[in-house]
Motif scaffolding. Structure first.
Motif, short mmCIF file in Angstrom:
data_model
loop_
_atom_site.label_atom_id
_atom_site.label_comp_id
_atom_site.label_asym_id
_atom_site.label_seq_id
_atom_site.Cartn_x
_atom_site.Cartn_y
_atom_site.Cartn_z
N GLY A 141 0.81 -1.21 0.00
CA GLY A 141 0.00 0.00 0.00
C GLY A 141 0.84 1.27 0.00
O GLY A 141 0.42 2.31 -0.46
N SER A 142 2.07 1.16 0.52
CA SER A 142 2.93 2.34 0.61
C SER A 142 3.75 2.55 -0.68
O SER A 142 4.46 3.54 -0.81
N TRP A 143 3.69 1.59 -1.58
CA TRP A 143 4.47 1.71 -2.82
C TRP A 143 3.75 2.58 -3.84
O TRP A 143 2.52 2.57 -3.91
N ALA A 144 4.55 3.30 -4.64
CA ALA A 144 3.99 3.92 -5.83
C ALA A 144 4.15 2.86 -6.92
O ALA A 144 5.26 2.53 -7.30
N LEU A 145 3.04 2.26 -7.34
CA LEU A 145 3.12 1.12 -8.25
C LEU A 145 3.70 1.50 -9.60
O LEU A 145 3.33 2.52 -10.17
N ASP A 146 4.61 0.66 -10.09
CA ASP A 146 5.10 0.84 -11.45
C ASP A 146 5.25 -0.53 -12.10
O ASP A 146 4.83 -1.53 -11.52
N GLY A 147 5.86 -0.59 -13.26
CA GLY A 147 5.97 -1.83 -14.02
C GLY A 147 6.78 -2.91 -13.31
O GLY A 147 6.65 -4.09 -13.63
N SER A 184 6.74 -3.37 -9.92
CA SER A 184 6.18 -3.70 -8.61
C SER A 184 5.78 -5.17 -8.49
O SER A 184 5.94 -5.78 -7.43
N PHE A 185 5.26 -5.75 -9.57
CA PHE A 185 4.81 -7.14 -9.49
C PHE A 185 5.98 -8.06 -9.16
O PHE A 185 5.90 -8.91 -8.28
N GLU A 186 7.08 -7.85 -9.88
CA GLU A 186 8.26 -8.67 -9.64
C GLU A 186 8.79 -8.46 -8.21
O GLU A 186 9.15 -9.42 -7.53
N ARG A 187 8.78 -7.22 -7.77
CA ARG A 187 9.24 -6.91 -6.43
C ARG A 187 8.38 -7.62 -5.38
O ARG A 187 8.89 -8.19 -4.41
N LEU A 188 7.10 -7.58 -5.61
CA LEU A 188 6.16 -8.22 -4.68
C LEU A 188 6.34 -9.74 -4.68
O LEU A 188 6.31 -10.39 -3.63
N LEU A 189 6.55 -10.29 -5.86
CA LEU A 189 6.76 -11.74 -5.96
C LEU A 189 8.01 -12.16 -5.18
O LEU A 189 8.01 -13.16 -4.46
N ALA A 227 -4.53 -13.00 -3.78
CA ALA A 227 -4.75 -12.67 -5.20
C ALA A 227 -5.00 -11.17 -5.34
O ALA A 227 -4.47 -10.53 -6.24
N GLU A 228 -5.79 -10.62 -4.41
CA GLU A 228 -6.11 -9.20 -4.44
C GLU A 228 -4.86 -8.35 -4.21
O GLU A 228 -4.67 -7.31 -4.83
N LEU A 229 -4.02 -8.82 -3.29
CA LEU A 229 -2.78 -8.12 -2.97
C LEU A 229 -1.94 -7.90 -4.23
O LEU A 229 -1.32 -6.86 -4.42
N PHE A 230 -1.94 -8.91 -5.09
CA PHE A 230 -1.14 -8.84 -6.31
C PHE A 230 -1.86 -8.11 -7.44
O PHE A 230 -1.24 -7.74 -8.43
N GLY A 231 -3.18 -7.99 -7.30
CA GLY A 231 -4.01 -7.50 -8.41
C GLY A 231 -3.54 -6.21 -9.06
O GLY A 231 -3.30 -6.17 -10.27
N ALA A 232 -3.39 -5.15 -8.26
CA ALA A 232 -3.04 -3.84 -8.82
C ALA A 232 -1.65 -3.85 -9.44
O ALA A 232 -1.44 -3.31 -10.53
N ALA A 233 -0.70 -4.51 -8.75
CA ALA A 233 0.67 -4.57 -9.27
C ALA A 233 0.70 -5.34 -10.59
O ALA A 233 1.42 -4.99 -11.53
N LEU A 234 -0.12 -6.39 -10.67
CA LEU A 234 -0.17 -7.19 -11.90
C LEU A 234 -0.76 -6.36 -13.04
O LEU A 234 -0.23 -6.36 -14.15
N ALA A 235 -1.85 -5.65 -12.75
CA ALA A 235 -2.49 -4.82 -13.77
C ALA A 235 -1.50 -3.78 -14.31
O ALA A 235 -1.38 -3.58 -15.52
N GLU A 236 -0.77 -3.15 -13.38
CA GLU A 236 0.21 -2.14 -13.76
C GLU A 236 1.33 -2.75 -14.63
O GLU A 236 1.75 -2.18 -15.63
N ALA A 237 1.77 -3.94 -14.23
CA ALA A 237 2.85 -4.62 -14.97
C ALA A 237 2.38 -4.97 -16.38
O ALA A 237 3.17 -4.95 -17.33
N LYS A 238 1.12 -5.32 -16.51
CA LYS A 238 0.61 -5.65 -17.85
C LYS A 238 0.53 -4.40 -18.71
O LYS A 238 0.87 -4.43 -19.89
N VAL A 239 0.11 -3.28 -18.10
CA VAL A 239 0.05 -2.01 -18.83
C VAL A 239 1.46 -1.64 -19.29
O VAL A 239 1.68 -1.24 -20.43
#
Lengths: 185, 182
Positions: B72-78, B80-85, B120-132
């Motif tokens: 929640g404290s991250w500014a999501l970018d492309g 973020s998904f990898e970082r979260l994983l 799954a929800e935790l990863f949702g936004a980061a995944l969407a951003e990574a796909k964009v």
């Protein structure tokens, strides 16, 4: 021991293994009594061949490996052999789920599991080499990486209790392992 | 009353910290051992957690809450998904004992389903951003995230020390990101 006796012993051993294979397909709940009954042999006979369930499970896993080695050895090694073997092993993991699950939780003697791991590596080594030489896999992909992939596919498969779910999870895990998460490579 | 409530909160914290320490490693610790480590009586543990299963699921919820706060404290970018994983893989290595207990069926299936949904929800936004940002393949879904967790779990389960688990989890993530093919 006379030849006939030896033949009888071999026959009952085969029957026991076949019965165990069938009863252990989905879970390992079948008792030695049930296995003996299905195999058409007496209780004492099954214990003469296998001291306990661990011994029987190890034997089943080794038989599977023998068969896989035989099948694989009959085909020439080419660039696509690595992926074929991975697919073969996936099918094998799905089919023999209960026995593999037993190895996972340490129900099979560690030294025998270790030997199976070594045999798996020996199967993969020349096929990985061929796939690398043909540029079908990353040049830096190692045999350890392949073993990691196998463990990960097993993890996905073990997470589901039903057969359809296992197949779905393992198949997706396989695809991800092959293609990777990243895009645009 | 206020003092009692404070005591209760302090005990709860101590119990969870002890449980995290003891259960995180191998999942085998009993309520008595956890109470001893926390410096409270077993009865105090039972007043707060009806059984081991509840303690285990509370630990998992707590871990997930921490991850949620971090992300929640991250500014999501492309990336973020990898970082979260990678972060999740590390957490799995640390929480292996608890996860092993879950795998054995020590926690109610309904609570696991809720946790899976939140993961799954935790990863949702980061995944969407990574796909964009096209850093992650279009075909990846949040359901795949659960598959990824299980894959890493299968790998981690084979190692007996935390450092070995962290090492192998990190190798696993590397392979998963790149795939086998060139």
């Amino acid at each position: 021991m006379s030849t006939t006796l030896r033949k009888d012993a071999q026959r009952s051993r085969r029957a026991i293994l076949a019965a165990a294979r069938e009863l252990y397909r989905d879970d390992l709940e079948a008792s030695f009594t049930e296995i003996a009954h299905r195999a058409g042999v007496g209780q004492a006979t099954i214990y003469r061949h296998f001291t306990d369930r661990r011994a029987l499970l190890a034997e089943l896993a080794e038989e599977d490996m023998d068969r896989l080695e035989e099948r694989v050895a009959s085909e020439p090694i080419g660039p696509g052999s690595l992926e074929e073997l991975l697919r073969d092993l996936l099918a094998e993991q799905l089919r023999a789920q209960a026995v593999i699950g037993a190895m996972r939780v340490g129900e099979v003697e560690e030294s025998r599991v270790q030997r199976l791991v070594e045999r798996t590596r020996e199967l993969f080594a020349p096929r990985l080499e061929a796939a690398r030489a043909a540029g079908l896999v990353r040049a830096d992909l190692s045999l350890d990486d392949v073993m990691i992939v196998l463990a990960m596919i097993d993890g996905a498969l073990a997470s589901r209790a039903d057969r359809a779910g296992r197949e779905e999870a393992a198949t997706r895990a396989f695809e991800i392992a092959i293609d990777g998460i990243r895009s645009g490579r | 009353m206020n003092g009692q409530r404070k005591d209760r909160a302090r005990n709860r914290e101590a119990i969870l910290a002890a449980a995290e320490k003891l259960l995180g490693e191998d999942g085998q610790a009993t309520i008595t051992e956890i109470a001893l480590e926390a410096g409270v009586s077993p009865a105090t543990v039972y007043r707060q957690f009806s059984d081991r299963s509840q303690l285990l699921s509370t630990l998992m919820e707590q871990q997930l809450e921490q991850l949620e706060a971090t992300v929640g404290s991250w500014a999501l970018d492309g990336d973020s998904f990898e970082r979260l994983l990678r972060l999740m893989a590390k957490e799995q290595a640390r929480y292996q004992g608890v996860i092993a207990e879950v795998r054995r069926g020590a926690v109610e299936a309904a609570r696991i389903e809720v946790l899976k949904g939140r993961t799954a929800e935790l990863f949702g936004a980061a995944l969407a951003e990574a796909k964009v940002e096209k850093t992650v393949s279009k075909g990846m879904t949040t359901a795949d995230v659960i598959v990824l967790m299980r894959m890493l779990d299968g790998l981690i389960a084979g190692e007996s020390t935390r450092s070995a688990r962290e090492r192998v989890a990190s190798q696993g993530v590397d392979i998963l990101l790149e795939g086998i093919r060139p």
